[in-house]
Write a protein that holds these residues in place. Structure first.
Motif, PDB file in Angstrom:
ATOM      1  N   THR A  64       0.824  -1.211   0.000  1.00  9.25           N
ATOM      2  CA  THR A  64       0.000   0.000   0.000  1.00  9.25           C
ATOM      3  C   THR A  64       0.858   1.261   0.000  1.00  9.25           C
ATOM      4  O   THR A  64       0.361   2.352  -0.302  1.00  9.25           O
ATOM      5  CB  THR A  64      -0.948   0.040   1.225  1.00  9.25           C
ATOM      6  OG1 THR A  64      -0.138  -0.172   2.394  1.00  9.25           O
ATOM      7  CG2 THR A  64      -2.007  -1.043   1.147  1.00  9.25           C
ATOM      8  N   SER A  65       2.164   1.117   0.321  1.00 10.18           N
ATOM      9  CA  SER A  65       3.020   2.308   0.337  1.00 10.18           C
ATOM     10  C   SER A  65       3.425   2.740  -1.080  1.00 10.18           C
ATOM     11  O   SER A  65       3.966   3.819  -1.278  1.00 10.18           O
ATOM     12  CB  SER A  65       4.287   2.019   1.153  1.00 10.18           C
ATOM     13  OG  SER A  65       4.969   0.927   0.568  1.00 10.18           O
ATOM     14  N   LEU A  66       3.147   1.902  -2.077  1.00 14.25           N
ATOM     15  CA  LEU A  66       3.564   2.244  -3.450  1.00 14.25           C
ATOM     16  C   LEU A  66       2.536   3.161  -4.109  1.00 14.25           C
ATOM     17  O   LEU A  66       1.333   2.921  -4.012  1.00 14.25           O
ATOM     18  CB  LEU A  66       3.677   0.978  -4.299  1.00 14.25           C
ATOM     19  CG  LEU A  66       4.941   0.146  -4.167  1.00 14.25           C
ATOM     20  CD1 LEU A  66       4.855  -1.067  -5.086  1.00 14.25           C
ATOM     21  CD2 LEU A  66       6.162   0.969  -4.522  1.00 14.25           C
ATOM     22  N   PRO A  67       2.985   4.219  -4.826  1.00 15.48           N
ATOM     23  CA  PRO A  67       2.032   5.051  -5.558  1.00 15.48           C
ATOM     24  C   PRO A  67       1.351   4.247  -6.673  1.00 15.48           C
ATOM     25  O   PRO A  67       1.953   3.327  -7.228  1.00 15.48           O
ATOM     26  CB  PRO A  67       2.905   6.163  -6.145  1.00 15.48           C
ATOM     27  CG  PRO A  67       4.310   5.730  -5.988  1.00 15.48           C
ATOM     28  CD  PRO A  67       4.366   4.647  -4.973  1.00 15.48           C
ATOM     29  N   THR A  68       0.110   4.548  -6.954  1.00 12.79           N
ATOM     30  CA  THR A  68      -0.639   3.760  -7.942  1.00 12.79           C
ATOM     31  C   THR A  68      -0.958   4.592  -9.177  1.00 12.79           C
ATOM     32  O   THR A  68      -2.096   4.984  -9.402  1.00 12.79           O
ATOM     33  CB  THR A  68      -1.949   3.246  -7.336  1.00 12.79           C
ATOM     34  OG1 THR A  68      -2.617   4.393  -6.778  1.00 12.79           O
ATOM     35  CG2 THR A  68      -1.732   2.223  -6.265  1.00 12.79           C
ATOM     36  N   THR A  69       0.059   4.847  -9.967  1.00  9.58           N
ATOM     37  CA  THR A  69      -0.181   5.639 -11.181  1.00  9.58           C
ATOM     38  C   THR A  69      -0.511   4.748 -12.372  1.00  9.58           C
ATOM     39  O   THR A  69      -0.943   5.210 -13.402  1.00  9.58           O
ATOM     40  CB  THR A  69       1.072   6.469 -11.515  1.00  9.58           C
ATOM     41  OG1 THR A  69       2.204   5.607 -11.421  1.00  9.58           O
ATOM     42  CG2 THR A  69       1.230   7.640 -10.553  1.00  9.58           C
ATOM     43  N   ARG A  70      -0.280   3.448 -12.240  1.00  4.52           N
ATOM     44  CA  ARG A  70      -0.590   2.516 -13.322  1.00  4.52           C
ATOM     45  C   ARG A  70      -0.874   1.150 -12.693  1.00  4.52           C
ATOM     46  O   ARG A  70      -0.696   0.969 -11.488  1.00  4.52           O
ATOM     47  CB  ARG A  70       0.588   2.402 -14.295  1.00  4.52           C
ATOM     48  CG  ARG A  70       1.830   1.934 -13.599  1.00  4.52           C
ATOM     49  CD  ARG A  70       3.005   1.709 -14.522  1.00  4.52           C
ATOM     50  NE  ARG A  70       4.185   1.481 -13.705  1.00  4.52           N
ATOM     51  CZ  ARG A  70       4.460   0.352 -13.067  1.00  4.52           C
ATOM     52  NH1 ARG A  70       3.651  -0.675 -13.181  1.00  4.52           N
ATOM     53  NH2 ARG A  70       5.529   0.230 -12.321  1.00  4.52           N
ATOM     54  N   GLN A  71      -1.297   0.204 -13.527  1.00  3.25           N
ATOM     55  CA  GLN A  71      -1.578  -1.134 -13.004  1.00  3.25           C
ATOM     56  C   GLN A  71      -0.282  -1.739 -12.455  1.00  3.25           C
ATOM     57  O   GLN A  71       0.743  -1.751 -13.149  1.00  3.25           O
ATOM     58  CB  GLN A  71      -2.114  -2.030 -14.126  1.00  3.25           C
ATOM     59  CG  GLN A  71      -2.542  -3.388 -13.618  1.00  3.25           C
ATOM     60  CD  GLN A  71      -3.045  -4.317 -14.721  1.00  3.25           C
ATOM     61  OE1 GLN A  71      -2.546  -4.292 -15.839  1.00  3.25           O
ATOM     62  NE2 GLN A  71      -4.020  -5.137 -14.385  1.00  3.25           N
ATOM     63  N   ALA A  72      -0.325  -2.215 -11.216  1.00  2.00           N
ATOM     64  CA  ALA A  72       0.878  -2.815 -10.611  1.00  2.00           C
ATOM     65  C   ALA A  72       1.173  -4.164 -11.257  1.00  2.00           C
ATOM     66  O   ALA A  72       0.255  -4.906 -11.611  1.00  2.00           O
ATOM     67  CB  ALA A  72       0.669  -2.985  -9.112  1.00  2.00           C
ATOM     68  N   ARG A  73       2.451  -4.466 -11.411  1.00  2.00           N
ATOM     69  CA  ARG A  73       2.851  -5.789 -11.908  1.00  2.00           C
ATOM     70  C   ARG A  73       3.472  -6.590 -10.770  1.00  2.00           C
ATOM     71  O   ARG A  73       4.465  -6.168 -10.165  1.00  2.00           O
ATOM     72  CB  ARG A  73       3.834  -5.672 -13.058  1.00  2.00           C
ATOM     73  CG  ARG A  73       4.329  -7.051 -13.492  1.00  2.00           C
ATOM     74  CD  ARG A  73       5.109  -7.020 -14.770  1.00  2.00           C
ATOM     75  NE  ARG A  73       4.274  -6.660 -15.890  1.00  2.00           N
ATOM     76  CZ  ARG A  73       4.741  -6.264 -17.073  1.00  2.00           C
ATOM     77  NH1 ARG A  73       6.042  -6.156 -17.254  1.00  2.00           N
ATOM     78  NH2 ARG A  73       3.926  -5.965 -18.048  1.00  2.00           N
ATOM     79  N   VAL A  74       2.876  -7.750 -10.512  1.00  2.00           N
ATOM     80  CA  VAL A  74       3.343  -8.641  -9.453  1.00  2.00           C
ATOM     81  C   VAL A  74       3.906  -9.895 -10.119  1.00  2.00           C
ATOM     82  O   VAL A  74       3.283 -10.452 -11.023  1.00  2.00           O
ATOM     83  CB  VAL A  74       2.161  -9.033  -8.532  1.00  2.00           C
ATOM     84  CG1 VAL A  74       2.572 -10.091  -7.523  1.00  2.00           C
ATOM     85  CG2 VAL A  74       1.603  -7.793  -7.835  1.00  2.00           C
ATOM     86  N   VAL A  75       5.085 -10.331  -9.679  1.00  2.00           N
ATOM     87  CA  VAL A  75       5.681 -11.556 -10.216  1.00  2.00           C
ATOM     88  C   VAL A  75       5.726 -12.601  -9.114  1.00  2.00           C
ATOM     89  O   VAL A  75       6.118 -12.293  -7.980  1.00  2.00           O
ATOM     90  CB  VAL A  75       7.106 -11.267 -10.758  1.00  2.00           C
ATOM     91  CG1 VAL A  75       7.827 -12.569 -11.100  1.00  2.00           C
ATOM     92  CG2 VAL A  75       7.036 -10.355 -11.982  1.00  2.00           C
ATOM     93  N   ASP A  76       5.302 -13.820  -9.424  1.00  2.00           N
ATOM     94  CA  ASP A  76       5.437 -14.942  -8.492  1.00  2.00           C
ATOM     95  C   ASP A  76       6.600 -15.791  -9.002  1.00  2.00           C
ATOM     96  O   ASP A  76       6.490 -16.482 -10.017  1.00  2.00           O
ATOM     97  CB  ASP A  76       4.123 -15.740  -8.438  1.00  2.00           C
ATOM     98  CG  ASP A  76       4.128 -16.786  -7.325  1.00  2.00           C
ATOM     99  OD1 ASP A  76       5.181 -16.966  -6.674  1.00  2.00           O
ATOM    100  OD2 ASP A  76       3.075 -17.422  -7.109  1.00  2.00           O
ATOM    101  N   LEU A  77       7.722 -15.694  -8.303  1.00  2.00           N
ATOM    102  CA  LEU A  77       8.983 -16.336  -8.736  1.00  2.00           C
ATOM    103  C   LEU A  77       9.002 -17.796  -8.291  1.00  2.00           C
ATOM    104  O   LEU A  77       8.965 -18.073  -7.111  1.00  2.00           O
ATOM    105  CB  LEU A  77      10.145 -15.558  -8.114  1.00  2.00           C
ATOM    106  CG  LEU A  77      11.595 -15.894  -8.397  1.00  2.00           C
ATOM    107  CD1 LEU A  77      12.475 -14.757  -7.908  1.00  2.00           C
ATOM    108  CD2 LEU A  77      12.068 -17.184  -7.773  1.00  2.00           C
TER     109      LEU A  77
END
Ligand SMILES: C[S@@+](CC[C@H](N)C(=O)[O-])C[C@H]1O[C@@H](n2cnc3c(N)ncnc32)[C@H](O)[C@@H]1O
Length: 305
Positions: A64-77
Motif C-alpha cells: 500500500t506504500s507504493l504510488p498507484t499511477t498505473r496497473q501494478a505488476r506482481v511476479v510470483d517467482l
C-alpha cells in the motif's frame, strides 16, 4: 530465527520432479513424480491456509506504500501451483500477476485455477528457467518468492538482477523455511521413537549438499544483492489432524515423496516404520491418524528497492 541448514518438504527439494535431473529427460516415473510434487504444493496451500493468509496479507499491506499511477505488476517467482499467484491476485484487485516457473505442469495448474476463479484476465503464466536469467518483465512492483530461491544456482545474482528490473520503491517478499515442517508424535506406536527426527536429519544432510542456501539468512542475501530489508517476520504453522480433514493426505503425500528419495539412507527399522505409515489399510496409516500435529516456522522477509 536460526539460520542453520533445515530440511525442506520433499516438494521443495528440487524442481517439481525433485530428482536433480535436467528437464527434458522425463520418463514415465518422472512425470508421476512431478505430478506428486504438484499435488503436494496444492495440499500445502489448502492445509496451511492460515499460514498463507498471514504471509500474503502482510505482503499486501506492504504494497500500500507504493504510488498507484498505473496497473501494478506482481511476479510470483517459482510459482509452483499458484497458491501465491492466486492469493495475491485476489488481494490486489487491480494488479497483473505473472507466475513464472520452469515446470509446465505447475503452470498449467495455475492457468486452470485462474480460469476457474475468473482471474484469467489478470493472472498469466510464463515458462522460464531463472537460472538462465530473467525474462523481460520490467517494471516489476512486487515479487513474491516462496520456497523457490533456494532452488536457484545463484540466488544472490538472481536477486540482484531482479532489483534492476524492479521499479524504484518496489518490493520483493521472500518466504523460506526457518524450522522444517513436522507432522508426527515422537512415539508412533510402531518402530522406535524419534522416527521423524531421524528422517529430517537425513533430509537435511541431503539438502546441505544439493541445496546449500536452504536455511540461509535471506535478509543477508537480500542485502548483498542491494535490497533494503524493511520487514522480517516468523510465521508459525500449527495445524492438527482432527481439525483439518486434509492434514492426513498432506502428511501422506509428504512421506510418500520422502520414501522415493531417502530410502537408502534410513535403517531397516525406520524403513519399516515408513512403510507402516504409508500403508493406507494398516493400523498406523497417516491417512487415518488423529495425532498429527503440523508444526513449523517460515520466515517472511520483505525488502525494498
Ligand atoms: C518448492 S516449489 C514452491 C512453489 C510455490 N512458490 C509455493 O511456495 O508453493 C519451488 C518451485 O520453484 C520452481 N523452480 C525451481 N527452479 C527454478 C528455476 N530455475 N526457474 C524457475 N522456476 C524454478 C519449481 O519448479 C517449483 O515450482
Amino acid at each position: 530465527m536460526s539460520h542453520s541448514h533445515h530440511a525442506d518438504t520433499p516438494a521443495h527439494q528440487g524442481h517439481l520432479d525433485h530428482d536433480g535431473r535436467g528437464h527434458g529427460e522425463h520418463g514415465h516415473d518422472d512425470a508421476a513424480s512431478e505430478s506428486g510434487g504438484a499435488d503436494l504444493l496444492d495440499l500445502d496451500g489448502e492445509v496451511l491456509r492460515a499460514y498463507w493468509d498471514t504471509a500474503l496479507d502482510r505482503v499486501t499491506a506492504a504494497m500500500t506504500s507504493l504510488p498507484t499511477t498505473r496497473q501494478a505488476r506482481v511476479v510470483d517467482l517459482g510459482a509452483g501451483t499458484g497458491t501465491g499467484s492466486l492469493g495475491l491476485a485476489r488481494r490486489l484487485p487491480d494488479a497483473e500477476v505473472v507466475a513464472v516457473d520452469v515446470s509446465e505442469l505447475a503452470l498449467s495448474r495455475i492457468d486452470a485455477k485462474a480460469r476457474a476463479a475468473g482471474l484469467a484476465d489478470r493472472v498469466r503464466t510464463l515458462l522460464a528457467d531463472l537460472d538462465a536469467g530473467w525474462p523481460d518483465l520490467e517494471p516489476i512492483d512486487l515479487t513474491w518468492a516462496s520456497m523457490s530461491l533456494h532452488h536457484l544456482a545463484d540466488p544472490t545474482r538472481a536477486l540482484s538482477d531482479l532489483r534492476r528490473i524492479t521499479r524504484d520503491g518496489g518490493l520483493v517478499a521472500v518466504a523460506e523455511f526457518d524450522e522444517p515442517l513436522r507432522f508426527l508424535p515422537d512415539d508412533l506406536g510402531v518402530g522406535r521413537p524419534g522416527f521423524e527426527t531421524r528422517a529430517l536429519e537425513v533430509l537435511s544432510a541431503v539438502h546441505a549438499e544439493a541445496l546449500p542456501t536452504i536455511g540461509a539468512s535471506w535478509a543477508e542475501l537480500l542485502g548483498e544483492a542491494g535490497w533494503t530489508v524493511v520487514d522480517e517476520h516468523d510465521v508459525v504453522i500449527d495445524e492438527r489432524s482432527p481439525d483439518h480433514p486434509l492434514a492426513g493426505r498432506y502428511a501422506r503425500a509428504w512421506f510418500d515423496r520422502l520414501s522415493h528419495g531417502l530410502t537408502d539412507r534410513l535403517d531397516a527399522e525406520d524403513l519399516h516404520t515408513l512403510e507402516a505409515l504409508l500403508d493406507d489399510d494398516g493400523p498406523h496409516a497417516l491417512l487415518r491418524r488423529s495425532d498429527l500435529h503440523l508444526h513449523g516456522v517460515r520466515t517472511l522477509t520483505i525488502a525494498r528497492r
